[in-house]
Design a protein around this motif. Structure first.
Motif, mmCIF file in Angstrom:
data_model
loop_
_atom_site.group_PDB
_atom_site.id
_atom_site.type_symbol
_atom_site.label_atom_id
_atom_site.label_comp_id
_atom_site.label_asym_id
_atom_site.label_seq_id
_atom_site.Cartn_x
_atom_site.Cartn_y
_atom_site.Cartn_z
ATOM 1 N N VAL A 75 -34.017 10.377 -6.810
ATOM 2 C CA VAL A 75 -32.739 10.457 -6.439
ATOM 3 C C VAL A 75 -33.230 11.293 -5.582
ATOM 4 C CG1 VAL A 75 -31.185 11.529 -7.576
ATOM 5 C CG2 VAL A 75 -32.131 9.989 -8.706
ATOM 6 N N ARG A 76 -33.610 12.921 -4.959
ATOM 7 C CA ARG A 76 -34.533 13.786 -5.386
ATOM 8 C C ARG A 76 -34.397 13.892 -3.860
ATOM 9 N NH1 ARG A 76 -35.576 19.440 -5.508
ATOM 10 N NH2 ARG A 76 -34.762 20.006 -7.958
ATOM 11 N N CYS A 77 -35.545 12.831 -3.101
ATOM 12 C CA CYS A 77 -35.775 12.220 -1.758
ATOM 13 C C CYS A 77 -34.288 11.240 -0.814
ATOM 14 C CB CYS A 77 -37.087 11.603 -1.713
ATOM 15 S SG CYS A 77 -38.510 12.176 -2.567
ATOM 16 N N CYS A 78 -34.218 10.849 -2.029
ATOM 17 C CA CYS A 78 -32.976 10.096 -1.212
ATOM 18 C C CYS A 78 -31.799 10.862 -1.112
ATOM 19 C CB CYS A 78 -32.591 8.674 -2.941
ATOM 20 S SG CYS A 78 -31.015 7.867 -2.021
ATOM 21 N N ASN A 127 -25.206 9.457 0.780
ATOM 22 C CA ASN A 127 -26.859 8.869 0.317
ATOM 23 C C ASN A 127 -27.060 8.098 -1.294
ATOM 24 O OD1 ASN A 127 -27.646 9.506 3.010
ATOM 25 N ND2 ASN A 127 -29.215 10.978 2.605
ATOM 26 N N LEU A 128 -26.391 8.805 -2.258
ATOM 27 C CA LEU A 128 -26.408 9.172 -3.751
ATOM 28 C C LEU A 128 -25.805 7.624 -4.061
ATOM 29 C CD1 LEU A 128 -26.963 12.463 -5.260
ATOM 30 C CD2 LEU A 128 -28.779 10.819 -4.895
ATOM 31 N N ALA A 129 -25.201 7.816 -3.041
ATOM 32 C CA ALA A 129 -23.275 6.714 -3.932
ATOM 33 C C ALA A 129 -24.426 5.441 -3.117
ATOM 34 C CB ALA A 129 -22.662 7.027 -2.513
ATOM 35 N N HIS A 130 -24.723 5.306 -2.155
ATOM 36 C CA HIS A 130 -25.276 4.249 -1.716
ATOM 37 C C HIS A 130 -26.353 3.453 -2.849
ATOM 38 C CE1 HIS A 130 -23.384 4.347 2.301
ATOM 39 N NE2 HIS A 130 -23.474 3.055 2.097
#
Length: 197
Positions: A75-78, A127-130
């Motif tokens: 999650v952090r990297c994304c 990014n996180l929504a995707h």
């Protein structure tokens, strides 16, 4: 340190010993503050593809508690990626398919994210929504995980997140019959497991 406490410490130390020093420097810059997180980060950043990444993560021999750190690091990297990188979503789906306990960890990660949307930039929210739309679209998470959301009182960041989330969910299934079925399955899937009350 943490790597010596049970569950695969030797594999963690071996992974760190083999890691590219530049990758470890980047890990520290990204605030990967334990040996476990740095080893996971190194694997994620140097894997050839999703299968190679998955196999190398499993070869770290992490215990159940340490495995939760994989989700944290993904999650952090994304979120930190300059552009949305589907690699993190496909690896996440692969983890959930092969080890269903990851589904609950991703659910908790999403709930944590929803509590602090205001802290994220538009790029990170995109990014996180995707990422989470992909997990719902490919049945790694049921859509009911967002039942905790009060859509009537969303912040601007929340509106942005869910605009991107639902657009990705509805538009990324594919433009053929299988894509339409995938979207329909996402809306019909309720979890059907002890991990999803």
């Amino acid at each position: 340190g943490e790597a010596r406490r049970g569950g695969g410490g030797g594999s963690i130390q071996q992974a760190l010993a083999r890691a590219d020093p530049a990758v470890l420097k980047l890990a520290r810059k990204q605030r990967m503050n334990t040996d476990v997180r740095r080893a996971i980060f190194s694997v994620l950043m140097t894997a050839n593809d999703v299968i190679n990444g998955y196999e190398r993560l499993m070869s770290l021999n992490l215990d159940e508690r340490q495995q939760r750190e994989i989700v944290h690091v993904i999650v952090r990297c994304c979120s930190a990626s300059k552009d949305y990188n589907i690699y993190f979503a496909e690896l996440s789906t692969h983890l959930c398919t092969n080890k269903p306990s990851f589904r609950f960890t991703y659910q908790l990660a999403l709930w944590d994210l929803l509590k602090e949307l205001e802290a994220f930039s538009a790029r990170k929210l995109n990014n996180l929504a995707h990422l989470f739309a992909h997990l719902v679209l490919y049945s790694s998470l049921p859509l009911v995980v967002i039942r905790v959301v009060d859509f009537m009182s969303l912040s601007d960041e929340g509106i942005l997140f869910f605009n991107v989330f639902f657009q990705a969910l509805l538009c990324h299934g594919g433009d053929n019959k299988e894509g339409a079925r995938r979207v329909a399955r996402a809306f019909n899937y309720t979890g059907g497991s002890k991990h999803f009350p």
